[in-house]
Design an enzyme around this catalytic site. Structure first.
Site, mmCIF file in Angstrom:
data_model
loop_
_atom_site.group_PDB
_atom_site.id
_atom_site.type_symbol
_atom_site.label_atom_id
_atom_site.label_comp_id
_atom_site.label_asym_id
_atom_site.label_seq_id
_atom_site.Cartn_x
_atom_site.Cartn_y
_atom_site.Cartn_z
ATOM 1 N N ARG A 11 0.873 -1.141 -0.089
ATOM 2 C CA ARG A 11 0.065 -0.064 -0.061
ATOM 3 C C ARG A 11 0.730 1.225 -0.130
ATOM 4 N NH1 ARG A 11 -5.401 -1.362 0.605
ATOM 5 N NH2 ARG A 11 -5.606 -3.584 1.468
ATOM 6 N N ASN A 12 2.058 0.916 -0.282
ATOM 7 C CA ASN A 12 3.095 2.121 -0.120
ATOM 8 C C ASN A 12 3.183 2.912 -1.640
ATOM 9 O OD1 ASN A 12 5.583 3.661 -0.729
ATOM 10 N ND2 ASN A 12 6.620 2.292 0.951
ATOM 11 N N ASP A 72 10.879 -7.782 -0.941
ATOM 12 C CA ASP A 72 11.393 -7.738 0.356
ATOM 13 C C ASP A 72 12.946 -7.327 0.406
ATOM 14 O OD1 ASP A 72 10.531 -8.260 3.118
ATOM 15 O OD2 ASP A 72 12.228 -9.403 3.038
ATOM 16 N N SER A 73 13.068 -6.392 1.367
ATOM 17 C CA SER A 73 14.452 -5.724 1.276
ATOM 18 C C SER A 73 14.858 -5.594 2.682
ATOM 19 C CB SER A 73 14.632 -4.713 0.607
ATOM 20 O OG SER A 73 13.623 -3.737 1.030
ATOM 21 N N GLY A 154 14.802 4.838 6.489
ATOM 22 C CA GLY A 154 15.365 3.738 6.803
ATOM 23 C C GLY A 154 16.835 3.791 7.145
ATOM 24 N N TYR A 155 17.853 3.131 6.818
ATOM 25 C CA TYR A 155 19.233 3.139 7.120
ATOM 26 C C TYR A 155 19.816 4.042 6.225
ATOM 27 C CZ TYR A 155 17.925 -0.975 10.042
ATOM 28 O OH TYR A 155 17.400 -1.872 10.988
HETATM 29 P P1 IMP Z 1 10.866 -3.502 2.886
HETATM 30 O O1 IMP Z 1 10.898 -4.841 2.793
HETATM 31 O O2 IMP Z 1 10.923 -2.706 1.611
HETATM 32 O O3 IMP Z 1 9.581 -3.269 3.893
HETATM 33 O O4 IMP Z 1 12.182 -2.966 4.031
HETATM 34 C C1 IMP Z 1 12.329 -3.444 5.202
HETATM 35 C C2 IMP Z 1 13.371 -2.680 5.888
HETATM 36 O O5 IMP Z 1 14.384 -2.801 5.275
HETATM 37 C C3 IMP Z 1 12.933 -1.043 6.139
HETATM 38 O O6 IMP Z 1 11.950 -1.068 6.882
HETATM 39 C C4 IMP Z 1 14.066 -0.383 6.129
HETATM 40 O O7 IMP Z 1 14.623 -0.366 7.384
HETATM 41 C C5 IMP Z 1 15.276 -1.381 5.371
HETATM 42 N N1 IMP Z 1 15.292 -0.775 4.066
HETATM 43 C C6 IMP Z 1 15.008 -1.378 2.893
HETATM 44 N N2 IMP Z 1 15.244 -0.805 1.811
HETATM 45 C C7 IMP Z 1 16.083 0.366 2.335
HETATM 46 C C8 IMP Z 1 16.509 1.390 1.615
HETATM 47 O O8 IMP Z 1 16.550 1.687 0.358
HETATM 48 N N3 IMP Z 1 16.973 2.278 2.494
HETATM 49 C C9 IMP Z 1 17.213 2.292 3.776
HETATM 50 N N4 IMP Z 1 16.655 1.145 4.458
HETATM 51 C C10 IMP Z 1 16.124 0.329 3.678
#
Ligand code: IMP
Length: 206
Positions: A11-12, A72-73, A154-155
């Site tokens: 939903r982002n 997922d990241s 995030g980071y």
């Molecule tokens: P998601 O899977 O995209 O929800 O990412 C999970 C978590 O990984 C996020 O809440 C961030 O803490 C970190 N993360 C993923 N991608 C990035 C990025 O591009 N920059 C900084 N933090 C990231």
């Protein structure tokens, strides 16, 4: 012929627009979860980015009856044995803020000589029944001694990318997308997207 529908399992809005622009020009209609009513969320308890991306994509495809894409990241730090990894979003606890996660990371890294780290991203495309396709991207860098820069999320403020001598938070969105884990996974997906459309046609039998 109606366009192939692909649901992006998030939903982002930022992510949806990013994927729309990456796949513009292809014969596909990108729909977001907001185009559908509420559905139960899968538990993201997989041990790897691949597993979590697949869970989200496959669950969404099953619930909605359309092929779905999920990503997922997270951040993998060598001297922390791969942490925070799949726990990146909740490293400092459930519902942790980015600042709290960054503080915890910087204190875990205090005195560490090896500051090597990588952002990883896995994209999974699943159909309601059966296997999925997987695309990956990664970006190698280092954990900075302290936060720098105001951009991103995030980071980003603590991830230093040596080739540009900047943290991700000091980059413009364009600079970051050109080298980031997500940008690289997206580019790989785009370069293969013709094949993805053929694969979807075969799997869905239409
Ligand atoms: P998601 O899977 O995209 O929800 O990412 C999970 C978590 O990984 C996020 O809440 C961030 O803490 C970190 N993360 C993923 N991608 C990035 C990025 O591009 N920059 C900084 N933090 C990231």
């Amino acid at each position: 012929m109606p366009k192939r529908v692909l649901v992006v399992a998030t939903r982002n809005r930022g992510k949806i627009e990013e994927i729309r622009s990456f796949l513009s020009g292809f014969d596909v209609e990108i729909r977001s979860m907001d185009d559908f009513g509420p559905i139960p969320q899968p538990v993201e308890d997989g041990g790897s980015f691949e597993e979590n991306a697949y869970k989200k994509a496959s669950h969404t495809a099953k619930m909605l009856g359309f092929p779905a894409l999920a990503d997922d990241s997270g951040l993998v730090v060598e001297s922390l044995g791969g942490e925070p990894g799949v726990y990146s979003a909740r490293y400092a606890g459930a519902g942790a803020t980015d600042e709290a996660n960054n503080r915890k990371l910087l204190s875990a890294m205090e005195g560490m000589a090896n500051r090597k780290a990588a952002f990883k991203c896995v994209i999974s495309i699943a159909v309601p029944l059966g296997p999925a396709l997987t695309y990956e991207g990664s970006c190698e860098g280092e954990i900075a001694p302290g936060p720098r820069g105001e951009n991103g999320f995030g980071y980003d403020p603590v991830f230093y990318y040596p080739p540009l001598e900047k943290t991700f938070a000091e980059m413009t969105a364009e600079e970051k997308n050109a080298v980031s884990h997500r940008g690289r996974a997206m580019k790989e997906l785009r370069s293969e997207f013709d094949k993805v459309l053929v694969w979807l046609k075969q799997r869905l039998g239409d």
